[in-house]
Design a protein around this motif. Structure first.
Motif, PDB file in Angstrom:
ATOM      1  N   ARG A 111      12.160  48.418  23.733  1.00 52.15           N
ATOM      2  CA  ARG A 111      11.043  47.929  22.921  1.00 52.15           C
ATOM      3  C   ARG A 111       9.701  47.974  23.657  1.00 52.15           C
ATOM      4  O   ARG A 111       8.671  47.588  23.104  1.00 52.15           O
ATOM      5  CB  ARG A 111      11.330  46.502  22.470  1.00 52.15           C
ATOM      6  CG  ARG A 111      12.546  46.362  21.550  1.00 52.15           C
ATOM      7  CD  ARG A 111      12.815  44.910  21.179  1.00 52.15           C
ATOM      8  NE  ARG A 111      13.217  44.140  22.353  1.00 52.15           N
ATOM      9  CZ  ARG A 111      12.416  43.311  22.999  1.00 52.15           C
ATOM     10  NH1 ARG A 111      11.160  43.131  22.602  1.00 52.15           N
ATOM     11  NH2 ARG A 111      12.855  42.658  24.069  1.00 52.15           N
ATOM     12  N   LEU A 112       9.708  48.443  24.901  1.00 51.67           N
ATOM     13  CA  LEU A 112       8.477  48.482  25.705  1.00 51.67           C
ATOM     14  C   LEU A 112       7.956  49.916  25.766  1.00 51.67           C
ATOM     15  O   LEU A 112       8.707  50.840  26.061  1.00 51.67           O
ATOM     16  CB  LEU A 112       8.762  47.982  27.125  1.00 51.67           C
ATOM     17  CG  LEU A 112       8.779  46.482  27.382  1.00 51.67           C
ATOM     18  CD1 LEU A 112       9.846  45.766  26.564  1.00 51.67           C
ATOM     19  CD2 LEU A 112       8.948  46.199  28.858  1.00 51.67           C
ATOM     20  N   THR A 113       6.666  50.070  25.481  1.00 53.81           N
ATOM     21  CA  THR A 113       6.019  51.372  25.588  1.00 53.81           C
ATOM     22  C   THR A 113       4.858  51.262  26.559  1.00 53.81           C
ATOM     23  O   THR A 113       3.974  50.412  26.392  1.00 53.81           O
ATOM     24  CB  THR A 113       5.505  51.845  24.217  1.00 53.81           C
ATOM     25  OG1 THR A 113       6.590  51.933  23.300  1.00 53.81           O
ATOM     26  CG2 THR A 113       4.845  53.220  24.347  1.00 53.81           C
ATOM     27  N   PHE A 114       4.875  52.115  27.560  1.00 54.22           N
ATOM     28  CA  PHE A 114       3.857  52.119  28.607  1.00 54.22           C
ATOM     29  C   PHE A 114       3.032  53.392  28.476  1.00 54.22           C
ATOM     30  O   PHE A 114       3.573  54.468  28.242  1.00 54.22           O
ATOM     31  CB  PHE A 114       4.505  52.088  29.995  1.00 54.22           C
ATOM     32  CG  PHE A 114       5.427  50.929  30.229  1.00 54.22           C
ATOM     33  CD1 PHE A 114       6.749  50.985  29.806  1.00 54.22           C
ATOM     34  CD2 PHE A 114       4.977  49.790  30.872  1.00 54.22           C
ATOM     35  CE1 PHE A 114       7.615  49.912  30.023  1.00 54.22           C
ATOM     36  CE2 PHE A 114       5.830  48.712  31.107  1.00 54.22           C
ATOM     37  CZ  PHE A 114       7.141  48.779  30.673  1.00 54.22           C
ATOM     38  N   GLN A 115       1.727  53.235  28.674  1.00 52.84           N
ATOM     39  CA  GLN A 115       0.849  54.393  28.559  1.00 52.84           C
ATOM     40  C   GLN A 115      -0.130  54.415  29.725  1.00 52.84           C
ATOM     41  O   GLN A 115      -0.649  53.368  30.128  1.00 52.84           O
ATOM     42  CB  GLN A 115       0.093  54.333  27.235  1.00 52.84           C
ATOM     43  CG  GLN A 115      -0.694  55.574  26.911  1.00 52.84           C
ATOM     44  CD  GLN A 115      -1.147  55.607  25.452  1.00 52.84           C
ATOM     45  OE1 GLN A 115      -1.001  54.632  24.727  1.00 52.84           O
ATOM     46  NE2 GLN A 115      -1.672  56.730  25.028  1.00 52.84           N
ATOM     47  N   PHE A 116      -0.403  55.600  30.243  1.00 57.67           N
ATOM     48  CA  PHE A 116      -1.385  55.811  31.301  1.00 57.67           C
ATOM     49  C   PHE A 116      -2.528  56.610  30.707  1.00 57.67           C
ATOM     50  O   PHE A 116      -2.299  57.628  30.057  1.00 57.67           O
ATOM     51  CB  PHE A 116      -0.740  56.581  32.448  1.00 57.67           C
ATOM     52  CG  PHE A 116      -1.407  56.433  33.788  1.00 57.67           C
ATOM     53  CD1 PHE A 116      -1.004  57.220  34.852  1.00 57.67           C
ATOM     54  CD2 PHE A 116      -2.419  55.514  34.015  1.00 57.67           C
ATOM     55  CE1 PHE A 116      -1.579  57.084  36.109  1.00 57.67           C
ATOM     56  CE2 PHE A 116      -3.011  55.371  35.255  1.00 57.67           C
ATOM     57  CZ  PHE A 116      -2.581  56.163  36.309  1.00 57.67           C
ATOM     58  N   GLY A 117      -3.749  56.164  30.928  1.00 50.02           N
ATOM     59  CA  GLY A 117      -4.892  56.811  30.326  1.00 50.02           C
ATOM     60  C   GLY A 117      -5.156  58.205  30.869  1.00 50.02           C
ATOM     61  O   GLY A 117      -4.701  58.562  31.965  1.00 50.02           O
TER      62      GLY A 117
END
Lengths: 113, 116
Positions: free
Chosen positions: A60-66
């Motif tokens: 359920r966790l979504t990680f994003q790097f710019g």
């Protein structure tokens, strides 16, 4: 020097709702890591993002790097009581050779059943 | 699963006294770190250690602090003359020599230092 800022500081969430915490660095990062600290516990590694624009999911966790590698976000869907804790982002500067992490202030998450 | 261990879990000391906080990093790890966390605040970097010497330290890590790897397993943080503001949770962390770009750090459970 490098600073890592994180918002919000506190997040009260109803169980089942979604929320997002944001992390911004004053300098370009080599990578960014996310840690979770349960009340009274120690930081536990969740994930590392290295590539520009990278998106990783853990259930359920979504990680994003710019794209500019200066910001990141963590989005949790359908929050559960087990998600309670403080989520820290920690950035490693591109100029750092030794892996020093600069932690954000953390987002303290409280989940209401 | 291997883990970082720290002793003691809680240390109470009087102002001006010396304390030594002990850590046993994961056995095949080569980079070691100390961080501290004042109650309710963020985790702050203190020092990194590699190849038996300090590789980097923060402004917090002044002359009152020192680190040592006295043998092949322990990694210690010494505070020579403790101050009230040294009261915090101290975390040791370690990471392996990364052949790839993985810089994941493994944190110990921490030592809570209380200076009275």
């Amino acid at each position: 020097g490098q600073q890592v800022m994180q918002i919000p500081q506190y997040q009260h969430v109803q169980e089942g709702e979604d929320f997002t915490t944001y992390c911004n660095s004053s300098t370009t990062l080599s990578n960014i890591q996310w840690y979770k600290q349960r009340p009274g516990g120690h930081p536990v590694f969740l994930i590392q993002l290295v590539k520009s624009g990278e998106v990783k999911k853990q259930k359920r966790l979504t990680f994003q790097f710019g794209e500019a590698k200066k910001n990141s976000s963590l989005h949790i869907t359908a929050t559960q009581t087990t998600d309670v804790g403080t989520y820290f982002c920690a950035g490693r500067s591109i100029t750092d050779s030794w892996g020093k992490l600069q932690f954000g202030a953390g987002t303290q998450v409280v989940v209401t059943p | 699963e291997p883990e970082v261990t720290q002793t003691p879990s809680h240390q109470v000391t009087q102002m001006g006294q010396e304390v030594i906080l002990r850590c046993v990093p994961i056995s095949n790890h080569l980079y070691f770190y100390w961080y501290r966390q004042i109650l309710g605040q963020k985790v702050e970097f203190l020092v990194s250690f590699y190849n038996n010497e300090i590789s980097e330290k923060s402004e917090i890590f002044d002359d009152q602090f020192s680190v040592e790897r006295p043998d092949g397993s322990n990694f210690t943080l010494k505070i020579r003359s403790t101050k009230l503001e040294d009261s915090a949770m101290y975390f040791c962390a370690s990471r392996r020599l990364a052949a790839d770009t993985s810089y994941e750090q493994y944190f110990g459970p921490g030592t809570r230092l209380t200076v009275t």
